[in-house]
Design a protein around this motif. Structure first.
Motif, PDB file in Angstrom:
ATOM      1  N   ASN A 131       4.456  -1.860   4.484  1.00 25.99           N
ATOM      2  CA  ASN A 131       3.059  -1.513   4.191  1.00 25.99           C
ATOM      3  C   ASN A 131       2.343  -2.629   3.450  1.00 25.99           C
ATOM      4  N   THR A 172      -3.036   0.165  11.932  1.00 26.39           N
ATOM      5  CA  THR A 172      -3.426   0.376  10.533  1.00 26.39           C
ATOM      6  C   THR A 172      -4.916   0.130  10.339  1.00 26.39           C
ATOM      7  N   GLU A 173      -5.435  -0.912  10.961  1.00 25.53           N
ATOM      8  CA  GLU A 173      -6.860  -1.240  10.854  1.00 25.53           C
ATOM      9  C   GLU A 173      -7.751  -0.176  11.485  1.00 25.53           C
ATOM     10  N   LEU A 187       6.304   3.657  10.283  1.00 26.04           N
ATOM     11  CA  LEU A 187       4.928   3.910   9.857  1.00 26.04           C
ATOM     12  C   LEU A 187       4.658   5.406   9.822  1.00 26.04           C
ATOM     13  N   ILE A 194       1.669  -5.535   5.902  1.00 28.73           N
ATOM     14  CA  ILE A 194       0.522  -5.252   6.773  1.00 28.73           C
ATOM     15  C   ILE A 194      -0.792  -5.459   6.019  1.00 28.73           C
ATOM     16  N   LYS A 195      -0.870  -4.938   4.798  1.00 25.27           N
ATOM     17  CA  LYS A 195      -2.083  -5.109   3.985  1.00 25.27           C
ATOM     18  C   LYS A 195      -2.362  -6.586   3.730  1.00 25.27           C
TER      19      LYS A 195
END
Length: 312
Positions: free
Chosen positions: A14, A158-159, A194, A17-18
């Protein structure tokens, strides 16, 4: 990160990804990190997105990049104890060690044979470089995995997700050629890590490796599987049990606008129009394949950044 040959090499998914999404806002923020560092990219097979996005990612970090199309230069030997009196002229033992002297990171792309299941499952090319190289290895797609693509897919979802736990469907599609399971394998593995509701749909007999799918639901009814989907990832793969064979080319599995509904359409590209997916889907606002392709750069960049940080 010491290497990136499989998804589990990411220690905090996580956060990674951020951080990748933040890199998109200022891709040159860490260009001093790779100064005087070299990425050597070895291609045993052709590439478009992987080659260009990984090179761009490295240059965003200030790295120098060298590219070698290995099979255009010479045939490497991977077997131990081989009498090299045929078509191979250099053993990977020497090649990997020599390249390591020229590189700070080595990235390797090598497809499966799709004829010798045991050999492909052994990942003999990737594993040989891991064994004999003295610098970190990055997997740019191997016989069974494509972790850079899977990371780009995770960034994209995620976006774009509009709910805390979106429904994601991986759907098989017809294709005239036998294709690897690598992209599908890594996508499944990534989604399992996820907060998504994952379902796989394909014709009976096209099951992926059970060691990869684990408890992920499989639905042989495509229409039923697609109901209320938020993201639909379409991909062909050849048969895993009857290894490498194309046993089904049912055109009814092509993705259409009617099937997709309001879901976002994903594909790793390249894609065969009106075979895998109809034009109406690919050209619609629901298609995010170009955004996916753009995220390939930042997936590679965050991986290279974390490896470079580990070299300090």
């Amino acid at each position: 990160m010491k290497k990136y040959t499989e998804i589990k090499d990411i220690s905090n998914l996580n956060e990674t990804i951020k951080e990748a999404i933040l890199l998109k806002m200022n891709p040159y923020e860490f260009q001093d990190l790779g100064r005087h560092k070299t990425l050597v990219m070895l291609f045993f097979n052709a590439s478009l997105r992987t080659r260009l996005s990984t090179e761009k990612a490295a240059k965003n970090l200030g790295m120098d990049v060298m590219v070698l199309n290995v099979n255009d230069a010479w045939q490497l030997e991977f077997e131990d104890g081989t009498v090299m009196n045929a078509n191979t002229s250099e053993h990977v033992k020497e090649a990997a060690q020599v390249i390591s002297q020229y590189a700070d990171i080595i990235a390797v792309r090598a497809f499966p044979t799709l004829t010798d299941k045991a050999k492909d499952q052994s990942e003999y090319i990737l594993k040989s470089f891991e064994k004999y190289a003295t610098v970190p290895i990055v997997n740019m797609e191997s016989a069974t995995a494509h972790p850079l693509q899977a990371l780009a897919d995770a960034i994209t979802i995620t976006e774009l997700a509009e709910k805390p736990k979106p429904k994601v469907v991986l759907s098989w599609a017809p294709h005239p050629k036998a294709l690897p399971q690598a992209v599908a394998n890594s996508f499944v593995g990534m989604m399992q890590n996820l907060e998504v509701d994952l379902t796989i749909t394909h014709p009976e007999g096209y099951e992926l490796d059970k060691k990869i799918t684990k408890q992920t639901p499989i639905n042989y009814n495509q229409k039923e599987a697609l109901k209320d989907a938020d993201f639909v990832y379409v991909k062909n793969w050849s048969n895993f049990n009857d290894y490498g064979k194309v046993l089904n080319q049912d055109e009814n599995w092509m993705m259409t606008q009617d099937k997709l509904g309001n879901a976002k359409f994903m594909h790793c590209l390249p894609v065969r129009r009106n075979v895998v997916v109809e034009d109406a889907v690919l050209d619609s606002e629901n298609s995010v394949v170009i955004k996916q392709a753009n995220n390939r750069t930042f997936a590679a960049q965050i991986v290279l950044k974390q490896i470079l940080e580990g070299l300090r």
